[in-house]
Design a protein around this motif. Sequence first.
Motif, PDB file in Angstrom:
ATOM      1  N   PRO A   1      -3.260  -0.910 -11.465  1.00 34.70           N
ATOM      2  CA  PRO A   1      -3.982  -1.299 -10.043  1.00 34.70           C
ATOM      3  C   PRO A   1      -4.734  -0.358  -9.533  1.00 34.70           C
ATOM      4  N   LEU A   2      -5.726  -0.646  -8.889  1.00 34.04           N
ATOM      5  CA  LEU A   2      -6.741   0.438  -8.383  1.00 34.04           C
ATOM      6  C   LEU A   2      -6.618   0.283  -6.743  1.00 34.04           C
ATOM      7  N   LEU A   3      -6.149   1.537  -6.553  1.00 29.75           N
ATOM      8  CA  LEU A   3      -5.709   1.787  -4.727  1.00 29.75           C
ATOM      9  C   LEU A   3      -6.629   2.797  -4.289  1.00 29.75           C
ATOM     10  N   ASP A   4      -6.940   2.872  -3.122  1.00 29.09           N
ATOM     11  CA  ASP A   4      -7.553   3.975  -2.272  1.00 29.09           C
ATOM     12  C   ASP A   4      -6.770   5.147  -2.100  1.00 29.09           C
ATOM     13  N   GLU A   5      -7.431   5.931  -1.477  1.00 30.98           N
ATOM     14  CA  GLU A   5      -6.884   7.622  -1.249  1.00 30.98           C
ATOM     15  C   GLU A   5      -5.373   7.094  -0.447  1.00 30.98           C
ATOM     16  N   ASP A   6      -5.281   6.154   0.464  1.00 32.01           N
ATOM     17  CA  ASP A   6      -4.297   5.998   1.283  1.00 32.01           C
ATOM     18  C   ASP A   6      -3.204   5.066   0.602  1.00 32.01           C
TER      19      ASP A   6
ATOM     20  N   ASP B   1      -3.790   2.218  -0.536  1.00 23.42           N
ATOM     21  CA  ASP B   1      -4.071   0.740  -0.196  1.00 23.42           C
ATOM     22  C   ASP B   1      -5.048  -0.003  -1.083  1.00 23.42           C
TER      23      ASP B   1
ATOM     24  N   LEU C   1     -10.066  -3.607   0.269  1.00 30.95           N
ATOM     25  CA  LEU C   1     -11.536  -3.143   0.128  1.00 30.95           C
ATOM     26  C   LEU C   1     -12.345  -2.862   1.326  1.00 30.95           C
ATOM     27  N   GLU C   2     -12.611  -1.580   1.287  1.00 30.72           N
ATOM     28  CA  GLU C   2     -13.486  -1.263   2.508  1.00 30.72           C
ATOM     29  C   GLU C   2     -15.284  -1.247   1.863  1.00 30.72           C
TER      30      GLU C   2
END
Lengths: 286, 224
Positions: free
Chosen positions: A146-151, A153, A156-157
């Motif tokens: 899975p690909l998640l952001d820095e937080d 989460d 998608l932003e």
Amino acid sequence: MANLLVLIEIAGGAVVQSSLEVLGQARRLATSLGATVYALLPLPDAPAYGEHDAMAACARHGADKVVLLTDEALTAESEMRFGTHGRAVLSACEQLPPTLLMMAATPGARDLAPRVAARLGALYVPAGLVSGSTGSLRLYDEAGQPLLDEDGDAVLEHVVVLTVAAGRYDVAEGRDEAEMVIASAPPAPRDFVEERLTLSPGLALVGAASAAQVAVSEAVLVVTAGAPVPPDVCAGVTVALGPAAALDARAHFAVVADDGASAASELLALLDEAAPGEAVTAGGQP
Amino acid sequence: MTVKVCALVAPGADAVVQVARGLGETVALRVGPPGAADEAPLRRALALGAARAVRVWDPALQRADYLGLASALAATVRHLGCGLVVAGDRGHGLMGPTVAERLDLPHLCGVLGAAWIETPDGPRLRVRRRIRAGVQELRGAAAAVLCVLGDSAADAPVALADAAAASIEALELEQLGLRPAELVQRRGALSPMRGGDGLHPRPLVLPSTRALLERLRRDGLLRR
């Protein structure tokens, strides 16, 4: 409502099968999440609805709307690249701002997708996967991580440009019709002009000792005969042949056979029969 | 006329330097911190005949995504006065097209080789590249980013004695007119989460080699 754009690739006058698979996944995402699926279809002219098989195929396999990309550059060369298709795709993205732009992971997409992503300031996920089963879009890399952001989460932003390898999803079937939209890009000078095309499928055969090989990193079709798919495949379709072929996570297609080398010989013979007189046996350059 | 060519070097990418040297005076370039790991590809490029080797770095680049890294590379290419860039087309082939976008130059991926030809409009590039149908030859722009296929992870042995003594020039972002904050704008960049609840991709199993052939045809890999 979110826009899911799927670039449809045409080869030999027909829609490439892996483009329909990507369209199918877009359809399933849209149904789960409440989004609109636009099939971006590059055609030289703008035929009336129903007169072109490709438009019907897009409608039948999941598109809510078929966006006809008309630009003289689209058919100027043998295959798509950013220099021929980029302008039209970006024009469509400007008219229909995407949440997600998807396309099959082909050599043409390898040239087009990262540059489109850079122009859009988008996140680029090559040969990845996407699901919407949890109520939001979730992205995965080619290994399924899975690909998640820095937080931490997965929300998608940013706009995402995603290419999807062949064989990862099923085609969606239905009898729906789709609205037709025409998107045209302003003419522009050509960057390069095709002078010559030498037909040569660029086959790399791995694991069969008697077969000549082209570098795996240059091959469009990589066939493994009882050996795992090597790591330096760049843009090729990978095929695993042998007793454990179905278990090779890096392969796109598999044929389970008692003897991988024999299956590879059979495949080479079929390829030669399908395209006699061409350099179908292992060889990347004429 | 001597063309200055920038080669974006990485481990195992000798083909990039070889193609670049065939097109002009080559400057090898890499983004990376000081140290053997990031300087090794630059030293190898010098051993293969590059005229200069340049490393650009700022600690802020550790947090930059592909857009930020490409901006740093593009600014360096401009600073060096190179009109032509040769990059590798391995892995996901992301950096070459993104650098081209930042430089507003045409690009080509899947490149097998390139050469200059004389035309009534002046020197132009003739490029051979791999596409699905075969090998395509294109003629066009004199300034571009060419993304070269080929090479393996293991570098062939090359005498590095001379290159070990050659100096690698180091540039910082301020020298390129960039502020670190400009390159680390994106919040929400995705990176793989380890140990998460992932998917398990598997190949599509076909019943026979004939069925496989038909599928390859429908993927446009066969012309008949």
